[in-house]
Write a protein that holds these residues in place. Sequence first.
Motif, PDB file in Angstrom:
ATOM      1  N   SER A 111       0.823  -1.205   0.000  1.00  7.88           N
ATOM      2  CA  SER A 111       0.000   0.000   0.000  1.00  7.88           C
ATOM      3  C   SER A 111       0.864   1.266   0.000  1.00  7.88           C
ATOM      4  O   SER A 111       0.577   2.233  -0.715  1.00  7.88           O
ATOM      5  CB  SER A 111      -0.919   0.007   1.220  1.00  7.88           C
ATOM      6  N   ARG A 115       1.067   3.571  -3.123  1.00  6.48           N
ATOM      7  CA  ARG A 115       0.278   4.744  -2.733  1.00  6.48           C
ATOM      8  C   ARG A 115      -1.221   4.540  -2.975  1.00  6.48           C
ATOM      9  O   ARG A 115      -1.919   5.430  -3.469  1.00  6.48           O
ATOM     10  CB  ARG A 115       0.779   5.991  -3.471  1.00  6.48           C
ATOM     11  N   THR A 116      -1.667   3.359  -2.656  1.00  7.64           N
ATOM     12  CA  THR A 116      -3.094   3.041  -2.777  1.00  7.64           C
ATOM     13  C   THR A 116      -3.571   2.395  -1.484  1.00  7.64           C
ATOM     14  O   THR A 116      -2.778   1.775  -0.760  1.00  7.64           O
ATOM     15  CB  THR A 116      -3.358   2.066  -3.937  1.00  7.64           C
ATOM     16  N   ARG A 117      -4.856   2.554  -1.204  1.00 10.79           N
ATOM     17  CA  ARG A 117      -5.418   1.886  -0.034  1.00 10.79           C
ATOM     18  C   ARG A 117      -5.554   0.390  -0.292  1.00 10.79           C
ATOM     19  O   ARG A 117      -5.898  -0.009  -1.416  1.00 10.79           O
ATOM     20  CB  ARG A 117      -6.802   2.460   0.291  1.00 10.79           C
ATOM     21  N   GLU A 119      -7.214  -3.107  -0.645  1.00 14.58           N
ATOM     22  CA  GLU A 119      -8.586  -3.485  -0.963  1.00 14.58           C
ATOM     23  C   GLU A 119      -9.277  -4.015   0.296  1.00 14.58           C
ATOM     24  O   GLU A 119      -8.648  -4.631   1.161  1.00 14.58           O
ATOM     25  CB  GLU A 119      -8.594  -4.557  -2.050  1.00 14.58           C
ATOM     26  N   ARG A 120     -10.569  -3.759   0.369  1.00 15.76           N
ATOM     27  CA  ARG A 120     -11.328  -4.153   1.557  1.00 15.76           C
ATOM     28  C   ARG A 120     -11.216  -5.653   1.823  1.00 15.76           C
ATOM     29  O   ARG A 120     -11.060  -6.081   2.967  1.00 15.76           O
ATOM     30  CB  ARG A 120     -12.799  -3.773   1.357  1.00 15.76           C
ATOM     31  N   VAL A 123      -7.964  -6.534   3.538  1.00 15.08           N
ATOM     32  CA  VAL A 123      -7.950  -6.164   4.954  1.00 15.08           C
ATOM     33  C   VAL A 123      -8.729  -7.187   5.776  1.00 15.08           C
ATOM     34  O   VAL A 123      -8.262  -7.643   6.832  1.00 15.08           O
ATOM     35  CB  VAL A 123      -8.546  -4.752   5.147  1.00 15.08           C
TER      36      VAL A 123
END
Length: 304
Positions: A111, A115-117, A119-120, A123
């Motif tokens: 991440s 530089r990205t969140r 993925e749900r 997580v």
Amino acid sequence: MKLLQYALLVFLGACSYGTLSSIMKLGIREGFTVPEIVGGQYFFGWLMLVGMALLFSRYKLRWKQAAVLLACGLSVSCTSITYGLAVGELPASIAVVFLFQFTWIGVLLESIVTRTRPERMKVISVVILLVGTVFAGGLADHGLSGLSWKGAIFGMISAISFAVYIFASGRVATDVPILTKSLSMITGAMLVVFVMFPPAFIFDGTLSSGLWKFGLPMGLLGIIIPVIFFGIGVPKIGSGLGTILGAAELPAAVIMSVLVLREQVTVLQWAGIVLIFAGICLPQLTLFQQKRLNTEDVTECAGA
């Protein structure tokens, strides 16, 4: 090769890693030390990679490529050394819980770099994996008894270095043939291991007196299979998903301890194994759904 097949390679590579703790315990029972066993692992693994590279690879590395891959080998050796030291300081069930912090570290590393969140689904998967690790590692049964701060530090370093290794497998020198890439990384790793654990076993008769029986399978299962499979699979599926699939190491370690060492596994540990497999499968289901949707879109466009 389909995406799920690349994921299967990473899964099998992680399962291969999971066999090492049982082989190491058998070697220790025979009177060999952790430095001797780890040294034997790298000695035989390196020899096998040299033979395979000579037979099947004619690629000539550029100096810059070689330097980068040798440096990446540091993460491999760091994992082996620090995890071995953690096992020496902590009960094996607690040491493996520290090692398995690489799951969230790997997703976080991906991440930060991209530089990205996260993925749900990744997580959610990591949370399930961590809960499963606590159960499967026996921490829910035994608590933190026998905790050593030195062992905890070594365990966390092994987790960080393993996450870095998986990340590097997917991003470094992806254009280099896998055998050449693997040999370069393991050469760097072996040099570091031999500096930390001088390979006296090669010359003092330890190798021929029985160490080879443990070094040879550890070289195959701890270097050849996982390094090659990770090198093929991780660039295709991404380091975040590769980290999640790497969690298969713990269930494999527990199952091997039952089959080989005849250790007792509690109901909570089996429950943890089930949770870990569930955490591994979730992202694969997402991949399958995405692939199906993409196929349907292509079919609709063709029909139109």
